[in-house]
Design a protein around this motif. Structure first.
Motif, PDB file in Angstrom:
ATOM      1  N   CYS A 161      -5.018   3.693   5.280  1.00 16.97           N
ATOM      2  CA  CYS A 161      -6.038   4.083   4.291  1.00 16.97           C
ATOM      3  C   CYS A 161      -7.353   4.413   4.993  1.00 16.97           C
ATOM      4  O   CYS A 161      -8.014   5.393   4.650  1.00 16.97           O
ATOM      5  CB  CYS A 161      -6.241   2.976   3.263  1.00 16.97           C
ATOM      6  SG  CYS A 161      -4.874   2.859   2.091  1.00 16.97           S
TER       7      CYS A 161
ATOM      8  N   CYS B 208       0.835  -1.193   0.000  1.00 19.31           N
ATOM      9  CA  CYS B 208       0.000   0.000   0.000  1.00 19.31           C
ATOM     10  C   CYS B 208       0.877   1.254   0.000  1.00 19.31           C
ATOM     11  O   CYS B 208       1.784   1.373   0.822  1.00 19.31           O
ATOM     12  CB  CYS B 208      -0.892  -0.018   1.236  1.00 19.31           C
ATOM     13  SG  CYS B 208      -1.792   1.532   1.438  1.00 19.31           S
TER      14      CYS B 208
ATOM     15  N   CYS C 196      -7.857  -0.700  -0.580  1.00 17.54           N
ATOM     16  CA  CYS C 196      -7.069  -1.174   0.555  1.00 17.54           C
ATOM     17  C   CYS C 196      -7.688  -0.686   1.865  1.00 17.54           C
ATOM     18  O   CYS C 196      -7.979   0.502   2.015  1.00 17.54           O
ATOM     19  CB  CYS C 196      -5.640  -0.656   0.420  1.00 17.54           C
ATOM     20  SG  CYS C 196      -4.606  -1.036   1.839  1.00 17.54           S
TER      21      CYS C 196
ATOM     22  N   CYS D 192      -6.200  -1.042   4.902  1.00 15.11           N
ATOM     23  CA  CYS D 192      -5.194  -1.019   5.971  1.00 15.11           C
ATOM     24  C   CYS D 192      -5.495   0.168   6.891  1.00 15.11           C
ATOM     25  O   CYS D 192      -6.281   1.053   6.549  1.00 15.11           O
ATOM     26  CB  CYS D 192      -3.786  -0.928   5.390  1.00 15.11           C
ATOM     27  SG  CYS D 192      -3.321   0.703   4.792  1.00 15.11           S
TER      28      CYS D 192
HETATM   29 ZN   LIG Z   1      -3.681   0.958   2.532  1.00 13.96          ZN
END
Ligand SMILES: [Zn+2]
Length: 648
Positions: A167, A124, A162, A164
């Motif tokens: 994000c 990412c 994404c 994560c």
């Molecule tokens: Zn991410």
């Protein structure tokens, strides 16, 4: 301008080597031997790997990922070979795909909506990976090897939503809520836009970092700003590049090049020396003529030819492979005059709107079926020998007056300004052709333009067009137009029975101002791409010929691609022979023979009488005369590629 040297190149070589922990990196690489095998090719630059998708490096890195089996610094060896050859040197770098870093730092990996990892090696750009690994590694490479450019890979085509922590937090700080979990959520488009912006920020960060360390070092990212990423190419991208299918690439090369040649950036397309399906069949070397077909289309459309060569495991080069590349170089350089800097001089524009692409595709860099209407339109126009470009909205607006016709193939969402400009264009005498759900966002204007009272979407599940004595099925939903001032060009029947009459309209034409607006009530180009049935192309040709007065009439099979480009004092008319003598079943993509085309005749409308017509290369002969503003000519034989230089 740092990119000037690149623009002067014609053919360049990429040496591809994704290494692992057991690869004897550099073990067989000798700079003198490599240089002597490359020398006959006379490339503009050579490119070699620094880090592949597995994340292991081709040089000793201080940042982790040096293969324990590394024998010699292969990056240094190839750099040295470039110095011996006196050519530029660029570096391949796998950006957002790095399996080694993913194993070492799971916190850098992309996460799916359930919180699990996406893939084995996808990272990412918002995770800290770029700052902690990519930028320091770029600095290390620049300080040690001082390359003339970077070619990033694993980039736009690896982008996925994404979830994560970074994000999610970044999205929440903008929108005040958690990211949406499915495409039905009203915030989904914003979530996709967030990832596109994150990707562009990542590119910018890397490019600006490189340019700061060495203002002369070029930057590009594989597939960025191509058909799958139609955003306006940003200032930090020095050239646009993409590795097309390693099987048989001319059609895809043409599809990409006709778009890239209008984008204001120099570009290349990469063809693999060895043919294979991604990850499946054994990569055997192509016959030279197979590569020539690919290179011809790329260069005829204004691109540079990038040839992908795989060194052996120990980084030595296979002499037979390099002999094939040298043949490609001969092919290119004997035509160099035809491939000098020029611009497309075409009369039909096929619109590829970024707005529509992101709205109707998956919202990211989608290379799937969302592009099928454009692929089908490209293939049909290519086979019908139309002189055409693929353009984004900005380019369309800038060049609108130079086109005779504009085609909207399922371009539902385009900017209001563009719609107004297209109405003005048609009113002023232009031809507008639209299919299916084009302009659905501006339905009132569409009705006015196409002279329709009403348009009922998806009224018919599939329909047959009575055409030249039979009924041709277009297996797509059809919309039902109620004609107002428009007249029918082709009817549509809801029954396959040829004895039954048609009930509705397949294609209609409206006189709008002094121009004409044609409406085709289904995604006929998407149908052509999916079915590949030549009679669908014949129908398309019938409709286009009804309204577009072509400047070029060519008597040649549909396998001839024609490109017209202009320079200050001349025109260049390129013919590429894309036919193959072979069976097409199974994994049949090796080209071993190309039947020449004898007696290729053409008529080209020209306002001025040419002084001279010259064939490049002079491997055949051409007879011509100029009568009443028409150049009539006959080319004795077309082998693989010939350019006719028309001098004034
Ligand atoms: Zn991410």
């Amino acid at each position: 301008m740092r990119v000037e040297w690149y623009k002067k190149t014609l053919l360049n070589i990429h040496f591809d080597h994704h290494v692992g922990p057991n690869t004897p990196v550099g073990g067989g690489a000798d700079p003198d031997e490599i240089a002597s095998l490359i020398a006959p090719v006379k490339p503009g630059f050579i490119q070699y790997h620094s880090k592949g998708h597995p994340g292991w490096t081709n040089y000793p890195t201080s940042l982790g990922g040096t293969p324990p089996s590394l024998v010699k610094d292969a990056l240094a060896t190839y750099k040295k070979a470039s110095e011996k050859l006196g050519v530029k040197f660029t570096v391949y770098y796998s950006g957002l795909k790095d399996e080694y870093a993913a194993r070492e730092h799971p916190e850098w990996r992309r996460r799916n909506v359930e919180g699990g990892f996406i893939g084995e090696d996808v990272l990412c750009p918002n995770s800290g990976y770029v700052e902690s690994r990519v930028l320091p590694q770029l600095k290390e490479i620049i300080e040690k090897y001082n390359p003339d450019g970077f070619w990033f890979d694993g980039d736009c085509w690896s982008v996925a939503p994404c979830y994560c922590d970074s994000c999610r937090k970044m999205f929440m700080s903008i929108h005040g809520v958690e990211p949406p979990k499915n495409p039905q959520d009203p915030l989904w488009k914003a979530w996709m836009a967030f990832h596109r912006k994150s990707f562009i920020n990542y590119l910018r960060k890397c490019a600006e970092f490189i340019h700061k360390l060495n203002p002369n070092c070029l930057f590009t990212s594989n597939w960025s700003f191509t058909m799958r990423m139609p955003d306006e190419p940003l200032e930090f991208i020095d050239w646009v590049s993409a590795d097309i299918s390693p099987t048989h690439g001319p059609l895809q090369a043409s599809f990409e090049a006709r778009f890239l040649s209008t984008r204001g950036k120099p570009f290349d397309l990469m063809t693999a020396l060895q043919a294979f399906t991604w990850g499946n069949t054994t990569p055997y070397p192509k016959y030279p003529i197979h590569l020539f077909q690919e290179g011809a289309v790329i260069m005829a459309n204004g691109g540079k030819w990038f040839i992908w060569v795989n060194p052996l495991e120990d980084d030595s080069l296979q002499p037979s492979h390099m002999r094939t590349v040298a043949k490609c170089a001969d092919f290119a350089y004997t035509r160099a005059e035809a491939f000098e800097e020029s611009e497309p001089y075409h009369e039909v524009a096929l619109l590829h709107s970024a707005l529509n692409f992101y709205e109707t595709g998956n919202g990211l860099y989608d290379y799937g079926r969302v592009l099928d209407p454009l692929r089908g339109a490209h293939k049909a126009l290519q086979e019908l020998h139309y002189l055409f470009d693929i353009v984004d909205e900005k380019t369309l607006l800038a060049r609108l007056n130079s086109y005779k016709a504009v085609i909207l193939t399922e371009q539902s969402f385009i900017d209001e300004t563009t719609v107004e400009a297209l109405m003005e264009f048609t009113r002023g005498g232009g031809v507008l052709i639209a299919t299916g759900k084009s302009l659905v966002n501006n339905v009132d204007k569409a009705l006015e333009l196409f002279g329709l009272k009403h348009l009922e979407f998806n009224a018919i599940s599939r329909g047959w067009i009575p055409f030249r004595g039979e009924k041709i099925l277009i297996n797509k939903p059809w919309h039902r137009p109620l004609l107002n001032e428009a007249v029918q060009i082709l009817p549509l029947s809801t029954s396959e029975k040829e004895a039954l009459d048609s009930e509705t309209t397949a294609a209609s034409m409206n006189k709008y101002g002094s121009g004409r607006a044609v409406y085709i009530a289904s995604d006929i180009f998407g149908a052509y791409w999916f079915e590949q049935y030549p009679k669908i192309r014949e129908i398309i040709g019938f409709i286009l010929d009804h309204v577009v007065a072509k400047s070029l009439e060519l008597e040649a099979p549909p396998t001839v691609e024609v490109v017209l480009r202009r320079k200050s004092d001349s025109l260049l008319l390129h013919f590429c022979n894309l036919s193959v003598y072979k069976d097409l079943s199974g994994n049949s993509f090796y080209v071993e023979d190309i039947p020449p085309i004898k007696g290729l005749k053409f008529k080209l409308k020209l306002k001025k009488k040419p002084v001279e017509l010259r064939l490049i290369p002079p491997e055949s002969s051409i007879k011509w005369r100029y009568v009443s503003n028409i150049l009539e000519a006959e080319l004795e034989e077309l082998k693989i590629h010939s350019a006719v230089k028309i001098c004034f």
